[in-house]
Design an enzyme around this catalytic site. Sequence first.
Site, PDB file in Angstrom:
ATOM      1  N   GLU A  33       0.818  -1.229  -0.227  1.00  0.00           N
ATOM      2  CA  GLU A  33       0.123   0.134  -0.004  1.00  0.00           C
ATOM      3  C   GLU A  33       0.878   1.226   0.101  1.00  0.00           C
ATOM      4  O   GLU A  33       0.221   2.432  -0.364  1.00  0.00           O
ATOM      5  CB  GLU A  33      -1.009   0.177   1.233  1.00  0.00           C
ATOM      6  CG  GLU A  33      -2.076  -1.003   1.023  1.00  0.00           C
ATOM      7  CD  GLU A  33      -1.759  -2.451   1.573  1.00  0.00           C
ATOM      8  OE1 GLU A  33      -0.737  -2.638   1.934  1.00  0.00           O
ATOM      9  OE2 GLU A  33      -2.736  -3.253   1.675  1.00  0.00           O
ATOM     10  N   LYS A  86     -17.513  -0.838   6.568  1.00  0.00           N
ATOM     11  CA  LYS A  86     -17.940  -1.783   5.300  1.00  0.00           C
ATOM     12  C   LYS A  86     -19.419  -1.994   5.246  1.00  0.00           C
ATOM     13  O   LYS A  86     -20.028  -1.953   4.139  1.00  0.00           O
ATOM     14  CB  LYS A  86     -17.529  -3.376   5.651  1.00  0.00           C
ATOM     15  CG  LYS A  86     -17.682  -4.179   4.401  1.00  0.00           C
ATOM     16  CD  LYS A  86     -16.970  -5.812   4.950  1.00  0.00           C
ATOM     17  CE  LYS A  86     -17.033  -6.853   3.898  1.00  0.00           C
ATOM     18  NZ  LYS A  86     -16.278  -8.013   4.185  1.00  0.00           N
ATOM     19  N   PHE A 141     -10.925  -7.354  14.480  1.00  0.00           N
ATOM     20  CA  PHE A 141     -10.012  -7.990  13.351  1.00  0.00           C
ATOM     21  C   PHE A 141      -9.924  -6.749  12.270  1.00  0.00           C
ATOM     22  O   PHE A 141     -10.610  -6.467  11.559  1.00  0.00           O
ATOM     23  CB  PHE A 141     -10.488  -9.269  12.544  1.00  0.00           C
ATOM     24  CG  PHE A 141      -9.538  -9.596  11.689  1.00  0.00           C
ATOM     25  CD1 PHE A 141      -8.462  -9.956  12.086  1.00  0.00           C
ATOM     26  CD2 PHE A 141      -9.769  -9.801  10.187  1.00  0.00           C
ATOM     27  CE1 PHE A 141      -7.299 -10.231  10.986  1.00  0.00           C
ATOM     28  CE2 PHE A 141      -8.913 -10.027   9.140  1.00  0.00           C
ATOM     29  CZ  PHE A 141      -7.435 -10.240   9.754  1.00  0.00           C
ATOM     30  N   GLN A 142      -8.604  -6.360  12.293  1.00  0.00           N
ATOM     31  CA  GLN A 142      -8.027  -5.237  11.165  1.00  0.00           C
ATOM     32  C   GLN A 142      -8.815  -4.060  11.510  1.00  0.00           C
ATOM     33  O   GLN A 142      -8.879  -3.344  10.524  1.00  0.00           O
ATOM     34  CB  GLN A 142      -8.240  -5.872   9.785  1.00  0.00           C
ATOM     35  CG  GLN A 142      -7.443  -7.145   9.364  1.00  0.00           C
ATOM     36  CD  GLN A 142      -7.069  -7.377   7.903  1.00  0.00           C
ATOM     37  OE1 GLN A 142      -8.096  -7.117   7.046  1.00  0.00           O
ATOM     38  NE2 GLN A 142      -6.082  -7.731   7.545  1.00  0.00           N
ATOM     39  N   MET A 151      24.750   8.595   1.380  1.00  0.00           N
ATOM     40  CA  MET A 151      24.567   9.779   2.157  1.00  0.00           C
ATOM     41  C   MET A 151      24.534   9.847   3.597  1.00  0.00           C
ATOM     42  O   MET A 151      25.132  10.642   4.344  1.00  0.00           O
ATOM     43  CB  MET A 151      23.037  10.390   2.098  1.00  0.00           C
ATOM     44  CG  MET A 151      22.850  12.121   2.431  1.00  0.00           C
ATOM     45  SD  MET A 151      23.873  12.963   1.872  1.00  0.00           S
ATOM     46  CE  MET A 151      22.799  13.655   0.471  1.00  0.00           C
TER      47      MET A 151
HETATM   48  C1  LIG Z   1      12.735   5.462   4.778  1.00  0.00           C
HETATM   49  C2  LIG Z   1      13.963   6.066   5.094  1.00  0.00           C
HETATM   50  N1  LIG Z   1      14.993   5.484   6.137  1.00  0.00           N
HETATM   51  C3  LIG Z   1      16.053   6.121   6.393  1.00  0.00           C
HETATM   52  C4  LIG Z   1      16.427   7.227   5.683  1.00  0.00           C
HETATM   53  C5  LIG Z   1      17.696   7.713   5.930  1.00  0.00           C
HETATM   54  N2  LIG Z   1      18.627   7.803   4.959  1.00  0.00           N
HETATM   55  C6  LIG Z   1      18.746   9.015   3.862  1.00  0.00           C
HETATM   56  S1  LIG Z   1      19.643   8.835   2.824  1.00  0.00           S
HETATM   57  C7  LIG Z   1      19.958   7.108   3.206  1.00  0.00           C
HETATM   58  C8  LIG Z   1      20.826   6.219   2.336  1.00  0.00           C
HETATM   59  C9  LIG Z   1      20.601   6.171   1.219  1.00  0.00           C
HETATM   60  O1  LIG Z   1      21.259   5.065   0.318  1.00  0.00           O
HETATM   61  P1  LIG Z   1      21.029   4.841  -1.375  1.00  0.00           P
HETATM   62  O2  LIG Z   1      19.617   4.594  -1.695  1.00  0.00           O
HETATM   63  O3  LIG Z   1      21.944   3.751  -1.519  1.00  0.00           O
HETATM   64  O4  LIG Z   1      21.419   6.190  -1.731  1.00  0.00           O
HETATM   65  P2  LIG Z   1      23.037   7.111  -2.022  1.00  0.00           P
HETATM   66  O5  LIG Z   1      23.049   7.933  -0.771  1.00  0.00           O
HETATM   67  O6  LIG Z   1      24.073   6.115  -1.840  1.00  0.00           O
HETATM   68  O7  LIG Z   1      23.130   7.541  -3.251  1.00  0.00           O
HETATM   69  C10 LIG Z   1      19.402   7.019   4.288  1.00  0.00           C
HETATM   70  C11 LIG Z   1      19.450   5.585   4.974  1.00  0.00           C
HETATM   71  C12 LIG Z   1      15.404   7.739   4.762  1.00  0.00           C
HETATM   72  N3  LIG Z   1      15.632   8.738   4.150  1.00  0.00           N
HETATM   73  N4  LIG Z   1      14.444   7.182   4.420  1.00  0.00           N
END
Ligand SMILES: Cc1ncc(C[n+]2csc(CCOP(=O)(O)OP(=O)(O)O)c2C)c(N)n1
Lengths: 186, 614
Positions: free
Chosen positions: B80, B192, B142-143, B513
């Site tokens: 979803e 529902k 439920f749900q 990042m």
């Molecule tokens: C759902 C979610 N969890 C954690 C983060 C924190 N976060 C930001 S960038 C990142 C790393 C992303 O890695 P990748 O997709 O390999 O991209 P890159 O930076 O290597 O280009 C994380 C864990 C986020 N933005 N979103």
Amino acid sequence: MPKSAYEIDQQSESVERYIVVAWVDNEAGVLARIAGLFSGRGYNIESLAVAQVDDERNISRITIATNGTKQVVDQINAQLLKLIPVHKVATYPIDDTSIFRELALIKFVAESDTLKKAEQLCIDLNSIILDKTPKSFIAQYLGTRREVDSFIKKIKPLGAISISRSGALAMKKGPETVKDNKGKVL
Amino acid sequence: MIYKKKLALTYLKLDPVQTSVKFNLREKMTNQLTGAEIVFKALEEHGVEYIFGYPGGAVLPMYDQISKQKKIKHILVRHEQGAGHAAEGYARSSGKPGIILVTSGPGATNTVTALTDAYMDSVPLVCITGQVPTHLIGTDAFQECDTTGITRPCTKHNWLIKDVNKIAETVHKAFNIATTGRPGPVLIDIPKDIQFQKGVYKSSKEIEIDNKKKIINSDLTNIEKAVEMIVKSSKPIFYTGGGVINSGPEASKALRELVKLSGFPVTSTLQGLGAIPGDDHQFLGMLGMHGTYEANNAMHDCDLLINIGARFDDRITGRVDAFSPNSKKIHIDIDPSSINKIVKTDLSIVGDSLTVISEMITILKTKYSNFNSSNKEKISAWWSQIETWRKKKSLSYKKDKKLIMPQQAVEKLYELTKKQDTFITTEVGQHQMWAAQFYKFKEPNRWMTSGGLGTMGYGLPAAIGVQLAHPKKLVVDIAGEASILMNIQELSTAVQYRLPIKIFILNNQWMGMVRQWQELLHEKNYSESYTEALPDFVKLAEAYGAVGIRATNPNELDDKIEEMMKINKPVIFDCVVKKDENCFPMIPSGKPHNEMILGPDDEEEISEEGKVLV
Ligand SMILES: Cc1ncc(C[n+]2csc(CCOP(=O)(O)OP(=O)(O)O)c2C)c(N)n1
Ligand SMILES: [Mg+2]
């Protein structure tokens, strides 16, 4: 300036107490929306009073005592106006251009001597006795927050065992009322 | 956002007895429809083409309708959250609201991330959730979950419907609220039993919703004042954001005219990219944490800052008390609560970007007809200053003979796709910033990225929504290898509906990042930011029935990208890039705009206070 992750010079603006009044549709969830807005954005609710004031149009008036800088209170105002069931919002700084009232009910239980003393003090301090038994009585006190505070402080040692207080109500002095201030977009 | 109380009020006036009497009368005169039929009739009335959804017990009456009608097509996602982001991609690339249909409980909770994402980035969505039957609400059935309670802070508004005769009206209101003012998501929760009950349909014309945009005189005089400030300034800059995109393509046209007419430099937020062509000389590139040197310095040194449809987000301002310290600030925003929230402005105008920009142009042309020529000299010193900043070439990077540089991959992708109308979505991380820096958008609505919430897993489902809205166009999700795994299941959706989206992974094996922040702010403590086990993305694509391509060498990049573009199927392009490249320029947390780090040789100490910030 609040609500930014970065350090901001907050000293330059002083934190004051304000009353925020919102006119809302009396529908399910409306109070949760408002309370959620305050908690979610880190605003403070000191006290809250809600009741329907217009039966025909189903409008409730919500009065919230809060504190913050002018800018925070302006933000509260703007954020409240974004909620769909909110029709209009007013914010009053707590000063002598407006009237503020709070209500307290106090139950006393004590030996008859103390009880008599307490009752006399309550009457002297302009409160009304609403219920009386040989062992107890209930007094009602009406005033500003500060007056209610000081009343409670004085009567507390004399057997006040249950205290109930309302949130503040507020109204601007003079003939003016608050105009609709919602949703004007260019 | 503005809608007449009258509607809500006349409505609330009817007490239940009156209401039922009225409807009993009508029952005899009009056709009765089930709640589910009413929902679909209302969706049809609003011109809905696609619903992104996933079935379950509490929405089965509505799923009955899906197979009974032909006008609305249902796109079966695999999770979803995917439905939510797909609806976002559809909405952002088409300008129309995106529709979600999910079941109660887990179906509803799975959409919460997407709803929050849409709320932060002002994307119009209408989410319809099934709920347990009315008599079971509150029994931990439920749900069952408190869907309206959970989604209250991440929607513009939501409703739990308890009367079948309120469905039509609520759906009409929902569309109105989602798409007017500052757009955003709304949610309708329908038990529902209400979906089964029979009731009356009302068309949106029978309901009073006040859509008229009101003009307030004070804002009109403020526009005149703004133009006066514009004419007087000698170091001006336009700082434009997603509000311009949300105002429709006409707003971008108007902005281009205003920028041309004034000769002023313009910079854009992440969400505003495309309003001004990325290769326009007056465009300084994106500003903020990973913005260009010229954009950030111009913001810092300007004497007039004209914010159109942006919100002084913390990624933009850096340290607020050192933000653009010597400028007068004009803020144009449709949302009054954005004004003076973060940065105090000298002049504010509450309004829709298109309306305000057009008004400004008219005033400039009529009141200051020789402005365009007189102005050139006045801002010429400012422009030469900007050109010296530009000469720093803050986006430059060193190429490598053996390794593909991530920047180079995006640059190549841009070069090879720029001749066709291309739509880009992204995940979140370094690749997202490189995409924003190196892909130059010519038109609005071509760039879909999760800015406010920064949701990894956004890009793939968003690309699905975009491709549905633009079947013949090239749609690329510029991804990271970590992010893509968060909603990879949606590749199956793309295959099922033959949506030839391209997933272009800048594979550095790191949560790049996160690694960058750990390097710069956490003493190189690379805790849990390396993915030890990754799937073979080429095989993964094949397993899903898509096509996999891998590039590891700079020499093969062109050919392989061209190969990808020719394939009329979903593709995963595993672009193996240098692992430890950092994204520059960067304004470290807690620093002002004029203290950027430009590259690896330029790294400086970040203060203890700076490290606390996100
Ligand atoms: C759902 C979610 N969890 C954690 C983060 C924190 N976060 C930001 S960038 C990142 C790393 C992303 O890695 P990748 O997709 O390999 O991209 P890159 O930076 O290597 O280009 C994380 C864990 C986020 N933005 N979103
Ligand atoms: Mg990565």
